[in-house]
Design a protein around this motif. Structure first.
Motif, PDB file in Angstrom:
ATOM      1  N   LEU A  77       0.838  -1.192   0.000  1.00  0.00           N
ATOM      2  CA  LEU A  77       0.000   0.000   0.000  1.00  0.00           C
ATOM      3  C   LEU A  77       0.875   1.245   0.000  1.00  0.00           C
ATOM      4  CD1 LEU A  77      -1.419   0.422   3.588  1.00  0.00           C
ATOM      5  CD2 LEU A  77       0.059  -1.440   2.978  1.00  0.00           C
ATOM      6  N   GLY A  78       0.289   2.352  -0.409  1.00  0.00           N
ATOM      7  CA  GLY A  78       0.981   3.629  -0.382  1.00  0.00           C
ATOM      8  C   GLY A  78       0.560   4.421   0.835  1.00  0.00           C
ATOM      9  N   GLY A  79       1.392   5.374   1.205  1.00  0.00           N
ATOM     10  CA  GLY A  79       1.065   6.203   2.352  1.00  0.00           C
ATOM     11  C   GLY A  79       1.475   7.639   2.145  1.00  0.00           C
ATOM     12  N   SER A  80       0.802   8.540   2.827  1.00  0.00           N
ATOM     13  CA  SER A  80       1.164   9.956   2.796  1.00  0.00           C
ATOM     14  C   SER A  80       0.644  10.613   4.062  1.00  0.00           C
ATOM     15  CB  SER A  80       0.574  10.642   1.559  1.00  0.00           C
ATOM     16  OG  SER A  80      -0.830  10.630   1.618  1.00  0.00           O
ATOM     17  N   GLY A  81       1.089  11.834   4.285  1.00  0.00           N
ATOM     18  CA  GLY A  81       0.618  12.589   5.440  1.00  0.00           C
ATOM     19  C   GLY A  81       1.604  12.580   6.586  1.00  0.00           C
ATOM     20  N   LEU A  82       1.068  12.874   7.753  1.00  0.00           N
ATOM     21  CA  LEU A  82       1.849  12.975   8.979  1.00  0.00           C
ATOM     22  C   LEU A  82       1.533  11.820   9.912  1.00  0.00           C
ATOM     23  CD1 LEU A  82       1.271  16.781   9.592  1.00  0.00           C
ATOM     24  CD2 LEU A  82       3.252  15.689   8.517  1.00  0.00           C
ATOM     25  N   GLN A  83       2.339  11.655  10.932  1.00  0.00           N
ATOM     26  CA  GLN A  83       2.102  10.577  11.895  1.00  0.00           C
ATOM     27  C   GLN A  83       0.713  10.675  12.508  1.00  0.00           C
ATOM     28  OE1 GLN A  83       3.814  10.550  15.999  1.00  0.00           O
ATOM     29  NE2 GLN A  83       5.108   8.907  15.151  1.00  0.00           N
ATOM     30  N   ALA A 117      -1.909  12.280  11.127  1.00  0.00           N
ATOM     31  CA  ALA A 117      -2.942  12.469  10.103  1.00  0.00           C
ATOM     32  C   ALA A 117      -2.460  11.833   8.808  1.00  0.00           C
ATOM     33  CB  ALA A 117      -3.242  13.951   9.899  1.00  0.00           C
ATOM     34  N   ALA A 118      -2.368  10.511   8.802  1.00  0.00           N
ATOM     35  CA  ALA A 118      -1.841   9.779   7.654  1.00  0.00           C
ATOM     36  C   ALA A 118      -2.954   9.153   6.822  1.00  0.00           C
ATOM     37  CB  ALA A 118      -0.875   8.693   8.137  1.00  0.00           C
ATOM     38  N   LEU A 119      -2.587   8.802   5.609  1.00  0.00           N
ATOM     39  CA  LEU A 119      -3.490   8.155   4.694  1.00  0.00           C
ATOM     40  C   LEU A 119      -2.815   6.908   4.143  1.00  0.00           C
ATOM     41  CD1 LEU A 119      -6.210   8.481   3.145  1.00  0.00           C
ATOM     42  CD2 LEU A 119      -4.906   9.728   1.405  1.00  0.00           C
ATOM     43  N   ALA A 120      -3.464   5.751   4.270  1.00  0.00           N
ATOM     44  CA  ALA A 120      -2.985   4.499   3.684  1.00  0.00           C
ATOM     45  C   ALA A 120      -3.908   4.188   2.498  1.00  0.00           C
ATOM     46  CB  ALA A 120      -3.044   3.361   4.706  1.00  0.00           C
ATOM     47  N   VAL A 121      -3.318   3.985   1.316  1.00  0.00           N
ATOM     48  CA  VAL A 121      -4.129   3.788   0.114  1.00  0.00           C
ATOM     49  C   VAL A 121      -3.714   2.531  -0.627  1.00  0.00           C
ATOM     50  CG1 VAL A 121      -4.636   6.233  -0.201  1.00  0.00           C
ATOM     51  CG2 VAL A 121      -2.602   5.282  -1.242  1.00  0.00           C
ATOM     52  N   GLY A 122      -4.687   1.905  -1.259  1.00  0.00           N
ATOM     53  CA  GLY A 122      -4.437   0.751  -2.104  1.00  0.00           C
ATOM     54  C   GLY A 122      -4.376  -0.567  -1.362  1.00  0.00           C
ATOM     55  N   ALA A 123      -4.079  -1.584  -2.155  1.00  0.00           N
ATOM     56  CA  ALA A 123      -3.971  -2.982  -1.725  1.00  0.00           C
ATOM     57  C   ALA A 123      -5.023  -3.315  -0.706  1.00  0.00           C
ATOM     58  CB  ALA A 123      -2.569  -3.296  -1.283  1.00  0.00           C
TER      59      ALA A 123
END
Length: 173
Positions: free
Chosen positions: A159-165, A167-173
């Motif tokens: 999966l991909g990730g972005s943001g801060l510790q 306020a993060a976003l985990a996307v995919g898979a």
């Protein structure tokens, strides 16, 4: 005027100078004009690091150990690489200072194909694959050590990730 108005912005991806070494399953960190790419496979497992300045790539300091499908977070001058596969899952963590990598404290769970988000002193590693099972584990890094965080609703890997510790976003898979 009570009239709905909108602005459309349509931009496209553009080609840039390619990396010095073609590879896959690597990690990244930073911004569009100060990026960091590290690890991966080319087809052998790589410890290479490259830095991008907005127009071209240059060689950075090598990771201490070659690794791929790892998590990444931080910036070009304060990067973080963690987990991955060497072969065998690893829980290793390395910090980048803009020129060289230094080993740091390990994660609680060795795993590969996890997402990363945040900065070097407040990072998040979530999901991944531990042995043959996708996990919903989340760990938080404070600049020196990892602690358990909240779990994801479903175990996922690649999966991909972005943001801060916080306020993060985990996307995919």
């Amino acid at each position: 005027s009570e009239t709905f108005k909108t602005v459309l912005l349509n931009e496209a991806w553009v080609s840039a100078t390619p990396m010095s070494t073609a590879r896959f399953s690597l990690a990244g960190a930073g911004t569009q004009t100060a990026a960091l790419a590290f690890g991966g496979k080319e087809p052998s497992v790589s410890n290479k690091t490259e830095e991008y300045n907005g127009s071209g790539w240059s060689t950075g300091g090598n990771l201490g150990t070659a690794v791929y499908i790892l998590g990444g977070a931080g910036s070009q001058t304060a990067g973080l690489g963690f987990g991955g596969y060497r072969p065998g899952n690893t829980n290793a963590t390395e910090e980048y200072d803009g020129s060289s990598w230094t080993a740091s404290n390990t994660m609680g769970t060795a795993r590969r194909s996890l997402m990363g988000a945040g900065i070097q002193t407040a990072a998040l590693g979530a999901g991944g694959n531990a042995t043959t099972t996708n996990v919903n584990i989340t760990e938080e890094y404070n600049g020196s050590s990892w602690t358990s965080g909240g779990t994801m609703g479903t175990g996922r890997a690649e999966l991909g990730g972005s943001g801060l510790q916080t306020a993060a976003l985990a996307v995919g898979a």
